[in-house]
Design a protein around this motif. Structure first.
Motif, PDB file in Angstrom:
ATOM      1  N   LEU A 127      14.162 -34.207  51.608  1.00  0.00           N
ATOM      2  CA  LEU A 127      14.522 -34.600  50.245  1.00  0.00           C
ATOM      3  C   LEU A 127      13.376 -35.320  49.549  1.00  0.00           C
ATOM      4  CD1 LEU A 127      18.206 -35.796  50.739  1.00  0.00           C
ATOM      5  CD2 LEU A 127      17.407 -33.661  49.700  1.00  0.00           C
ATOM      6  N   ALA A 128      12.609 -36.106  50.311  1.00  0.00           N
ATOM      7  CA  ALA A 128      11.460 -36.802  49.719  1.00  0.00           C
ATOM      8  C   ALA A 128      10.417 -35.798  49.233  1.00  0.00           C
ATOM      9  CB  ALA A 128      10.843 -37.753  50.744  1.00  0.00           C
ATOM     10  N   GLY A 129      10.146 -34.770  50.046  1.00  0.00           N
ATOM     11  CA  GLY A 129       9.188 -33.735  49.639  1.00  0.00           C
ATOM     12  C   GLY A 129       9.650 -32.984  48.412  1.00  0.00           C
ATOM     13  N   ILE A 130      10.935 -32.649  48.362  1.00  0.00           N
ATOM     14  CA  ILE A 130      11.483 -31.926  47.215  1.00  0.00           C
ATOM     15  C   ILE A 130      11.458 -32.795  45.960  1.00  0.00           C
ATOM     16  CG2 ILE A 130      13.581 -30.907  46.263  1.00  0.00           C
ATOM     17  CD1 ILE A 130      14.210 -29.905  49.075  1.00  0.00           C
ATOM     18  N   ALA A 131      11.743 -34.091  46.113  1.00  0.00           N
ATOM     19  CA  ALA A 131      11.707 -35.001  44.971  1.00  0.00           C
ATOM     20  C   ALA A 131      10.300 -35.071  44.369  1.00  0.00           C
ATOM     21  CB  ALA A 131      12.167 -36.394  45.397  1.00  0.00           C
ATOM     22  N   ILE A 132       9.296 -35.149  45.238  1.00  0.00           N
ATOM     23  CA  ILE A 132       7.905 -35.168  44.762  1.00  0.00           C
ATOM     24  C   ILE A 132       7.583 -33.860  44.040  1.00  0.00           C
ATOM     25  CG2 ILE A 132       5.494 -35.217  45.495  1.00  0.00           C
ATOM     26  CD1 ILE A 132       6.377 -37.036  47.803  1.00  0.00           C
ATOM     27  N   ALA A 133       8.041 -32.743  44.612  1.00  0.00           N
ATOM     28  CA  ALA A 133       7.781 -31.440  44.001  1.00  0.00           C
ATOM     29  C   ALA A 133       8.441 -31.323  42.630  1.00  0.00           C
ATOM     30  CB  ALA A 133       8.281 -30.329  44.923  1.00  0.00           C
TER      31      ALA A 133
END
Length: 388
Positions: free
Chosen positions: A100-106
């Motif tokens: 979720l952290a990676g997707i939020a950054i994306a």
């Protein structure tokens, strides 16, 4: 009869939608052939990627831009997902949190730069790799591999199967808009004049094609012939010319008294017809890839200044439309001259490839055909303004 050429830019532009359909269909067939003949696991993602990359983009630059962003997003998303899956004995909720952290950054990145599609593909690939979090690394790798296969097939197919260049599309749209502006400008000074509905339809088409040109900036830049700043300046000049022509059409008919004074100005119509002809010639030179060599005569306002600025209606009221109309004509001539100057300074705008193909489509006269054989940068002697 002219010999058919698969890389003919005029043919590819005229039938670009049909050719893109054929190109995308063949690309999908190649992708299916690869994954089925090699029996690649999780092969569904390959044709999906091919279709997503090509989509509704019929030109090379657009697919290269979109494909390269998809490759970048796929690689980064795949690496991030694999790193998460390789964490030994992760604590409960760690995989979900990092995903979720990676997707939020994306998702945040999609709003902050031109690599929004890469960021979106990063998130999609990450979800593909992680799946339900079962730590099956082989599934993750095969999914990412299929995305890469489908993307590469889409890029290669666009570049090799009847390729349509975004630079050519931009050029033809610009030339077509200049032709239409010449027609609008000439028609409102002549009899019979265009019907209001036809005039409105032409202006609608010109505006729509201007938007299409703006959407091509990144794709044309990717093809390496023109830079984003150069394209932005061209579109800005073109937009101002469209606005000026639209104001001219309205100002001319502001009042009957003003119209009669405008009609009585000696030499004005000749100057307008000359400018309309120059616009058509400029469109012809842009379309056929010639060097831009045309002199735009500026409007001499002093000749008509007294008649225009002392204009009065039958009731004695001051009329401002004649003066405004003359000023708009001068602005259109000035803007056209600026566009000619800008286009002539673009070293990579002339195209020998287009000049050769233009002769096959009878877009260049016999006189010019002989001149081109001796000098590839010879100036056109034809006043034709054929459309594509």
């Amino acid at each position: 009869m002219a010999r058919f050429r698969l890389r003919d830019p005029f043919f590819n532009y005229r039938y670009r939608h049909y050719l893109h359909t054929l190109r995308a269909t063949l690309a999908l067939a190649v992708t299916f052939a690869i994954v089925l003949s090699c029996d690649i696991p999780h092969s569904t993602w390959a044709p999906v990627s091919t279709l997503m990359v090509m989509g509704n983009l019929p030109h090379v630059g657009g697919v290269i831009d979109k494909g390269s962003q998809r490759l970048l997003g796929t690689l980064l998303g795949g690496l991030w997902g694999i790193m998460i899956l390789l964490i030994p004995a992760p604590p409960p909720g760690a995989v979900l949190t990092l995903t979720l952290a990676g997707i939020a950054i994306a998702l945040h990145t999609t709003f902050t730069g031109r690599f929004g599609y890469s960021a979106l593909m990063f998130g999609i690939t990450l979800l593909m790799v992680i799946g339900n979090g079962n730590h099956d690394l082989s599934v993750a790798l095969w999914r990412a591999f299929n995305v890469l296969i489908g993307t590469l097939v889409g890029i290669i197919a666009t570049m090799t199967i009847l390729p349509q260049k975004a630079t050519d599309l931009f050029r033809f749209l610009l030339a077509d808009n200049l032709d239409k502006l010449a027609r609008l400008y000439h028609a409102h000074t002549s009899a019979p004049r265009l019907e209001a509905s036809d005039q409105g339809e032409l202006m609608k088409t010109v505006t729509s094609q201007l938007v299409q040109q703006r959407n091509l900036i990144d794709a044309v830049h990717r093809e390496g012939r023109l830079r984003r700043g150069e394209l932005g300046s061209l579109i800005s000049l073109e937009r101002r010319m469209i606005s000026t022509v639209e104001l001219l059409l309205e100002t001319h008919w502001a009042t009957r008294d003003g119209h009669d004074i405008i009609e009585s100005l000696t030499g004005l119509r000749d100057a307008q017809h000359r400018l309309a002809h120059d616009l058509g010639t400029l469109a012809y030179q842009v379309r056929t890839g010639q060097s831009i060599e045309i002199n735009i005569a500026q409007f001499d306002l002093d000749t008509h200044a007294e008649a225009a600025f002392n204009a009065r209606s039958q009731q004695g009221r001051a009329l401002f439309s004649p003066g405004g109309y003359l000023w708009l004509n001068r602005e259109l001539a000035r803007q056209t001259s600026a566009l000619v100057g800008y286009l002539s300074n673009l070293q990579r705008l002339p195209s020998q490839r287009l000049r050769k193909r233009a002769r096959r489509h009878h877009l260049v006269s016999d006189t010019h055909r002989l001149a081109v054989k001796g000098d590839p940068h010879a100036r056109s002697t034809s006043s034709e303004t054929h459309s594509d």
